[in-house]
Every structure is written in structure tokens, then in C-alpha cells.
Design a protein around this motif. Structure first.
Motif, mmCIF file in Angstrom:
data_model
loop_
_atom_site.group_PDB
_atom_site.id
_atom_site.type_symbol
_atom_site.label_atom_id
_atom_site.label_comp_id
_atom_site.label_asym_id
_atom_site.label_seq_id
_atom_site.Cartn_x
_atom_site.Cartn_y
_atom_site.Cartn_z
ATOM 1 N N ASP A 47 0.796 -1.223 0.000
ATOM 2 C CA ASP A 47 0.000 0.000 0.000
ATOM 3 C C ASP A 47 0.827 1.271 0.000
ATOM 4 O O ASP A 47 0.558 2.203 -0.748
ATOM 5 N N SER A 69 -8.115 -1.666 -10.438
ATOM 6 C CA SER A 69 -9.248 -1.653 -9.515
ATOM 7 C C SER A 69 -9.757 -0.229 -9.315
ATOM 8 O O SER A 69 -8.988 0.680 -9.043
ATOM 9 N N ASP A 75 -12.439 0.492 -7.148
ATOM 10 C CA ASP A 75 -13.359 0.511 -6.012
ATOM 11 C C ASP A 75 -13.231 1.831 -5.256
ATOM 12 O O ASP A 75 -12.153 2.167 -4.778
ATOM 13 N N THR A 76 -14.339 2.562 -5.168
ATOM 14 C CA THR A 76 -14.289 3.801 -4.392
ATOM 15 C C THR A 76 -14.749 3.557 -2.957
ATOM 16 O O THR A 76 -14.432 4.342 -2.073
ATOM 17 N N ASN A 77 -15.484 2.481 -2.732
ATOM 18 C CA ASN A 77 -16.047 2.186 -1.412
ATOM 19 C C ASN A 77 -16.828 3.367 -0.839
ATOM 20 O O ASN A 77 -16.889 3.549 0.376
ATOM 21 N N GLY A 84 -4.371 5.463 -4.222
ATOM 22 C CA GLY A 84 -5.442 5.069 -3.308
ATOM 23 C C GLY A 84 -6.319 6.238 -2.866
ATOM 24 O O GLY A 84 -7.246 6.061 -2.078
ATOM 25 N N THR A 97 -8.522 7.660 -4.518
ATOM 26 C CA THR A 97 -9.885 7.510 -5.028
ATOM 27 C C THR A 97 -10.655 6.440 -4.248
ATOM 28 O O THR A 97 -11.820 6.192 -4.519
ATOM 29 N N ASN A 98 -9.984 5.816 -3.300
ATOM 30 C CA ASN A 98 -10.620 4.804 -2.454
ATOM 31 C C ASN A 98 -10.988 5.459 -1.116
ATOM 32 O O ASN A 98 -10.117 5.725 -0.284
ATOM 33 N N THR A 99 -12.279 5.713 -0.936
ATOM 34 C CA THR A 99 -12.702 6.475 0.249
ATOM 35 C C THR A 99 -12.371 5.741 1.548
ATOM 36 O O THR A 99 -12.163 6.376 2.574
ATOM 37 N N LYS A 118 -9.623 4.149 2.209
ATOM 38 C CA LYS A 118 -8.237 4.476 2.575
ATOM 39 C C LYS A 118 -8.137 5.898 3.114
ATOM 40 O O LYS A 118 -7.402 6.175 4.060
ATOM 41 N N VAL A 176 -13.050 10.009 -10.136
ATOM 42 C CA VAL A 176 -13.885 8.793 -10.052
ATOM 43 C C VAL A 176 -15.172 8.874 -10.886
ATOM 44 O O VAL A 176 -15.948 7.916 -10.905
#
Lengths: 143, 143
Positions: A5, A73, A75-77, B21, B23-25, B27, B108
Motif C-alpha cells: 500500500d 481496480s 473501487d471507491t467504497n 489510493g 480515489t478509495n474512500t 483508505k 472517479v
């Protein structure tokens, strides 16, 4: 945290900083996402509208291609709670325009220039972001 | 040329946001969760982004104009006012609630689905509102 990460974080960060450096040294612009978009939506940047739109086009299209075609990937979650999305979106929109900058402008471009405003803004949004997280997640349990 | 550089810088910015990362909420919210399961990845993102810009500002300091002829943006006056801190606080609040800041909120749009568009619309609406109400903070919006 899996070990990869922070490596992705560092590589992605270097890409972000390189983009900002190119935009500064070639075009003479501060790469601030809220300023670039704000100038489009409130009309204050109409003199440089096409340059702003080109920046946004690249910003939207390249990640889309990487995810949709490249198989990265995406994924925005992100929450699907509409009320949360609207309240947070309004706060980010109004707040970044009042402060005249966000993570990219104040954080990346400002701190690297030792800008007093950039450093103060970054401390403020990290502090209030952390405080919001503490209250919303650990006290109220809403996020 | 300006158009191409903006497209390129925006694209590289977007690719960096996706890679890092941002764009990954999950994280981003993990990074702001200082009192919970804290995720330090974003420190690497910010650090990685600042490095190229430290160099870029050193180069910029020796030039009056960028390569395409635009003056290098002057530093902002070191004034910390209510709008800077209040706006950044509001931004931090919204950033923590959903985990998107302005750059990633645009990055996103092509793959984040409904939540991405609702957040973006609210954010753009907030920016318009701030402009309409004359709440834009110090430092000109970069033309």
C-alpha cells in the motif's frame, strides 16, 4: 496494512507531484483541483476556460480508461447514503472555495513552496477531518 | 499547446490519484481515523507529491516565466484569516464524511457510479454557491 500500500501511495504521490511540476513549469499554473473546477462552475475562470476544461478532461478520462480498459481496480467504497453525499459535497465545495484551495493546491503546491497559508490550511483540514472522523465514526457511529 | 499540457497534467494527476489510493474512500477515511485503525498510506502520497514540487519551486524561483510564457504565480501574502481556517475546517468535515476531496471527486466520475455523481454535483453546487455569495477566499483564482 499490506506492505504494498505505501509503495503504491508513494508512486502515485510522485505522479501527482510530477503533474503539478509540469503544470507549474510549462504552463505557469498552480495545479489546484478546487481552483480549476471552481473557476469553471462560478465563471471566474472564463478567460482560461478551455485550459481548465482540458485539465478536467484528462483528470476524468485517464482514470476511467485505466479502470474500464486497463483493468485497474476502481473501487471507491463510497457511501450510498444520499444525505451524507450531499452534505459532504456541499461542505467540500463551499469550504475549498472559501479557503481558496484543497489538498492539491494548499497541500501539494503550497507546502512545497513553504506557503504559510498552504501549511495553515493543511493543518486545519487535517485537524477538522480527524475530529469529524472521531465524532462521526467513534461517537455517533454514522460513517 | 496549453490545452495539451493541461490535458497531460490532468491525466497524470488522475492516474496518480488512482494509483495512490486517493480515489478509495476507505483508505482516505482510514488516514483521517487517527484514533481508530489509522492508515498511514496518505502520508506517503502527500510526501511523494511534495518531492517533485520542492524541485519545481526551486527551478521556478530562478525564472520569471513558465516555458509557455505565463508568469510564475506570485506567492500568496502570508495572511491567515477566518475564511482560510473556516473554509478548511468545512472542507475537512466534508472530506472525512465521505472520503473524497475535489481532485479524486472528479477522477472517479467515469467509474464511481451514482454516489460519485451525487457528491460531484453537490460539490460543484457548493462552489457555485460560494462564488455567488462572494465567499471566495484571498489569493486570486489562478487565471
Amino acid at each position: 496494512m499490506i506492505p504494498a500500500d505505501w509503495i503504491y501511495g508513494l508512486i502515485g504521490g510522485l505522479m501527482i507531484g510530477t503533474a503539478a511540476a509540469i503544470y507549474l513549469l510549462v504552463s505557469g499554473r498552480i495545479m489546484g483541483a478546487s481552483g480549476i473546477l471552481g473557476g469553471i462552475v462560478d465563471g471566474s475562470g472564463r478567460d482560461t476556460l478551455s485550459e481548465r476544461l482540458a485539465f478536467v478532461a484528462g483528470l476524468v478520462l485517464v482514470p476511467t480508461i485505466l479502470v474500464r480498459v486497463g483493468g485497474v481496480s476502481g473501487d471507491t467504497n463510497a457511501t450510498s447514503n444520499v444525505l451524507l453525499l450531499i452534505v459532504a459535497g456541499l461542505a467540500v465545495g463551499i469550504g475549498t472555495r472559501m479557503a481558496n484551495g484543497c489538498t492539491s493546491g494548499h497541500g501539494v503546491c503550497g507546502i512545497s513552496r513553504f506557503s504559510v497559508r498552504g501549511i495553515a490550511a493543511t493543518i486545519a483540514y487535517l485537524f477538522f477531518g480527524g475530529l469529524t472522523m472521531l465524532v462521526a465514526r467513534h461517537v455517533l457511529g454514522v460513517i | 499547446m496549453r490545452f495539451l499540457i493541461a490535458l497531460l497534467a490532468g491525466g497524470l494527476f488522475g492516474a496518480g490519484l488512482l494509483t495512490s489510493g486517493m480515489t478509495n474512500t476507505a483508505k482516505v477515511q482510514g488516514w483521517l481515523d487517527f484514533f481508530g485503525a489509522w492508515d498511514p498510506t496518505l502520508a506517503f502520497v502527500l510526501g511523494g507529491a511534495i518531492l517533485p514540487m520542492l524541485v519545481a519551486w526551486q527551478i521556478a524561483a530562478r525564472r520569471e516565466r513558465a516555458i509557455l510564457g505565463t508568469p510564475i504565480p506570485a506567492p500568496s501574502e502570508p495572511v491567515i484569516d477566518g475564511r482560510l481556517i473556516g473554509g478548511s475546517a468545512l472542507f475537512g468535515f466534508g472530506w472525512a464524511l465521505v472520503g473524497l476531496c475535489p481532485g479524486p471527486a472528479m477522477a472517479v466520475l467515469g467509474f464511481g457510479g451514482g454516489p460519485a455523481w451525487i457528491f460531484f454535483a453537490a460539490m460543484a453546487g457548493g462552489m457555485m454557491l460560494a462564488g455567488g455569495l462572494g465567499l471566495i477566499g484571498r489569493g486570486k483564482t489562478r487565471a
